[in-house]
Design an enzyme around this catalytic site. Sequence first.
Site, mmCIF file in Angstrom:
data_model
loop_
_atom_site.group_PDB
_atom_site.id
_atom_site.type_symbol
_atom_site.label_atom_id
_atom_site.label_comp_id
_atom_site.label_asym_id
_atom_site.label_seq_id
_atom_site.Cartn_x
_atom_site.Cartn_y
_atom_site.Cartn_z
ATOM 1 C CB CYS A 251 4.798 -5.468 17.241
ATOM 2 S SG CYS A 251 3.759 -3.988 17.251
ATOM 3 C CE LYS B 115 -4.266 -8.391 5.791
ATOM 4 N NZ LYS B 115 -4.502 -9.292 4.800
ATOM 5 C CG HIS C 142 -0.566 -0.023 2.491
ATOM 6 N ND1 HIS C 142 0.296 0.947 2.880
ATOM 7 C CD2 HIS C 142 -0.557 -1.019 3.719
ATOM 8 C CE1 HIS C 142 0.541 0.558 4.292
ATOM 9 N NE2 HIS C 142 0.227 -0.692 4.597
ATOM 10 C CB CYS D 214 -0.300 -3.427 20.174
ATOM 11 S SG CYS D 214 0.507 -2.685 18.828
ATOM 12 C CE LYS E 155 1.706 1.847 10.407
ATOM 13 N NZ LYS E 155 2.075 0.495 10.814
ATOM 14 C CG HIS F 211 -0.840 -4.183 15.163
ATOM 15 N ND1 HIS F 211 0.451 -3.956 15.652
ATOM 16 C CD2 HIS F 211 -0.749 -4.534 13.850
ATOM 17 C CE1 HIS F 211 1.457 -3.951 14.516
ATOM 18 N NE2 HIS F 211 0.743 -4.469 13.626
ATOM 19 C CG HIS G 182 4.185 -1.411 2.108
ATOM 20 N ND1 HIS G 182 2.880 -1.846 2.080
ATOM 21 C CD2 HIS G 182 4.459 -1.914 3.586
ATOM 22 C CE1 HIS G 182 2.455 -2.765 3.156
ATOM 23 N NE2 HIS G 182 3.547 -2.560 3.973
ATOM 24 C CB CYS H 211 1.859 -7.288 19.838
ATOM 25 S SG CYS H 211 0.945 -6.622 18.318
HETATM 26 O O1 ME8 Z 1 7.474 -4.236 9.702
HETATM 27 N N1 ME8 Z 1 3.068 5.075 6.735
HETATM 28 O O2 ME8 Z 1 6.995 -5.098 7.588
HETATM 29 P P1 ME8 Z 1 5.719 -4.293 7.234
HETATM 30 C C1 ME8 Z 1 4.340 5.049 6.443
HETATM 31 N N2 ME8 Z 1 8.783 -6.992 8.067
HETATM 32 N N3 ME8 Z 1 5.067 3.655 6.255
HETATM 33 C C2 ME8 Z 1 4.478 2.699 6.376
HETATM 34 C C3 ME8 Z 1 2.898 2.414 6.571
HETATM 35 C C4 ME8 Z 1 2.197 3.809 6.835
HETATM 36 N N4 ME8 Z 1 1.193 3.740 7.288
HETATM 37 N N5 ME8 Z 1 2.772 1.545 6.668
HETATM 38 C C5 ME8 Z 1 3.674 0.541 6.578
HETATM 39 C C6 ME8 Z 1 7.723 -5.060 8.770
HETATM 40 N N6 ME8 Z 1 4.831 1.444 6.122
HETATM 41 C C7 ME8 Z 1 9.011 -6.150 8.820
HETATM 42 C C8 ME8 Z 1 10.298 -5.457 8.684
HETATM 43 S S1 ME8 Z 1 12.970 -5.004 8.181
HETATM 44 C C9 ME8 Z 1 14.415 -5.805 8.592
HETATM 45 C C10 ME8 Z 1 11.477 -6.113 8.782
HETATM 46 C C11 ME8 Z 1 6.104 1.105 5.712
HETATM 47 O O3 ME8 Z 1 5.444 -4.958 5.866
HETATM 48 C C12 ME8 Z 1 7.220 1.527 6.428
HETATM 49 O O4 ME8 Z 1 8.632 1.460 6.051
HETATM 50 O O5 ME8 Z 1 4.997 -4.139 8.275
HETATM 51 C C13 ME8 Z 1 7.153 0.430 7.861
HETATM 52 O O6 ME8 Z 1 8.341 0.733 8.505
HETATM 53 C C14 ME8 Z 1 7.311 -0.867 6.963
HETATM 54 O O7 ME8 Z 1 6.293 -0.441 5.733
HETATM 55 C C15 ME8 Z 1 6.608 -1.847 7.690
HETATM 56 O O8 ME8 Z 1 6.361 -2.803 6.707
#
Ligand code: ME8
Length: 645
Positions: free
Chosen positions: A128, A297, A17, A142, A294, A145, A20, A125
């Site tokens: 997280c 998903k 989304h 949390c 925020k 979430h 990301h 959680c």
């Molecule tokens: O945390 N606003 O993966 P994830 C801004 N797999 N950025 C956002 C966002 C939002 N609303 N939502 C997601 C993980 N992001 C782990 C990471 S790294 C070794 C492992 C972006 O799929 C942002 O970069 O939950 C956030 O830190 C990341 O997606 C979390 O992605």
Amino acid sequence: MTTYITTPIYYVNAMPHLGHAYTSIVTDAYSRYRRLCGDEVRFQTGTDEHGEKIFQAAEQEGVSPKEYADRISAAFRQTWPLLGVRPDHFIRTTDPEHIKTVQDILQQVHDRGDIYFSEYSGLYCRGCERFLTAKELVDGNCPDHQQPPTAIAEQNYFFRMSKYQDWLIDHIRNNPEFITPERYRNEVLAFLKAPLEDLCISRPTSRLTWGIPLPFDDKFVTYVWFDALINYLTGIGYPDGPDFDRYWAAAEHVIAKDILKPHAIYWPTMLRAMGLPPYRRLHVHGYWNVDETKMSKSIGNVVRPGELVEQYGVDTVRYFVLREMSFGLDASFSGRALVARRNSDLANDLGNLFSRSLTMIDKYADGIVPEPDAGTMTDADRELIANVERMVGEYRQAMDGFGFNRALQEIWQVIGRLNRFIVTNAPWELARDPAQKGRLMTMLFLLAEGLRLITLVLQPFMPETAAKMAAALGLETELETASLEKAGRWGQMVPGHRISPGAQLFPRLDKKNNQPPQPQQKQKKKEKEAAAEEGLVDFDQFGKLDLRVAEVVAAEKIKKSAKLLKLTLKAPEERTVVAGIGKHYQPEELIGRQVLIVANLKPVKLMGVTSHGMVLAAKEIDADGNEQLVLSTVAGAIAPGSKVA
Ligand code: ME8
């Protein structure tokens, strides 16, 4: 110099989304900027595929975790090109090399005595994928979430994270750039005031099998964060790949604040335990929100980047997110704000500057970037040049510090200035006076050079647009190989090369219904249809009318008609025109008068007389329904046949 920059590896439990997309666009823009600075850049992204939540998501869909991970990982991989995001390496935590490296590292840290076996209970959680402390909860939930964590008590393996607490505090204190913006550095230092607990790094296979088996105990799999963070090493060939040391010394990570703790606390201490230096910088941004919440998903309020790109075009989306979010703070997404920025910043400011400038070079300098006439340079010109040079300096400083929106503000300040430069210098007036030719050429050169520099600095933000601009300016090859060091200085534009006008960078979008931009042909047709509906004609249509001044040389009544007069006009050739003015004018009073005619109407026969055109008149109907009609004319004497434009 070398740059190694990473995004988080995204969980494959959800499709990509805008959140990301933002992290990936930022990282891409930074990579492109560093390349422009002459760096050798390695940009890595990927997917995080182990852990409880992936396992559960796959279960819900009734497929194996690997099948599920393959599908969503591919969706991430396919999204990046749509956004102009070009990573050099896409890593998956299910890659065999990664699995092997994680096991080697676990064994190594275990052998050093930094991993031990113990009993643990805590609040977990699943969103997280980590244990939360009681302090982190908000109303028992949390905060990210909005769900209560689960109380878990079990025997597990632990990483002696506490051992590295003092070292970590010192490292953060001694390296102000280690975690930025500063608010997140402060947040981490505040957290580190309390004693750091050791990190649980395993899950019993009785509870979870979808993970990397611990090399020293096959009844456990690796905790997903211990697995995931190591991707930053495996992707560049740890431990003995030829480029590993060089890349690792330059490592920078980009994340959002949701995963600050794993990146700012777990990761540097893990690296320390492995005997590796910490990464160089951690860049932390805020959340994209929708109505204060925020985008995520689990909440279900997501904006899909692919759909935005389809609707608005890739560079509009990139520009919008980079301009709208101040790095480090939260930002709110709205389609209306996106359309407004597109129309004002991109179509009006940048698009108009570009098309006006090129059209003028085309018209007044035969499409060739002219040689400036040094003698005609003014103080205002010198000030303009100094301003553009200052912008490049500010831009570099902003980009180095992840101030993307500041860098864009600097560029737009110059765009505004160049637009005003056109208005104050009024080249269309200079063009009328041959004595001003030198000044006109100087002015056009300044515009071309200003646009060259704007193209250069915009490239990391809007690569497609910059390529279009470079092509129109005749600078394609220059842009591909440009380095900011040299090309970023004023005066590098070589006069004498051909430009090609006509490229429309950003067709305006309809504010009312956020219409997607159509391919240009369709767009034109649509605009015409819409204008016709509102009774508007476009310039082309107006230009087709042949309006002329004509002199009446003869006039007579047409028999059996009270209304029609047969006029013989000189325009400049003689022609017959039938006019419905018989109730308002006597034939004899018309002779010698100047009237206005439409000269290219199809001939029509009226009461047996063929009319070659139409006389224009103004008509007024008063309250009683009486008609008043006055012939249109020009305000002074002019030769018959003169065009009206
Ligand atoms: O945390 N606003 O993966 P994830 C801004 N797999 N950025 C956002 C966002 C939002 N609303 N939502 C997601 C993980 N992001 C782990 C990471 S790294 C070794 C492992 C972006 O799929 C942002 O970069 O939950 C956030 O830190 C990341 O997606 C979390 O992605």
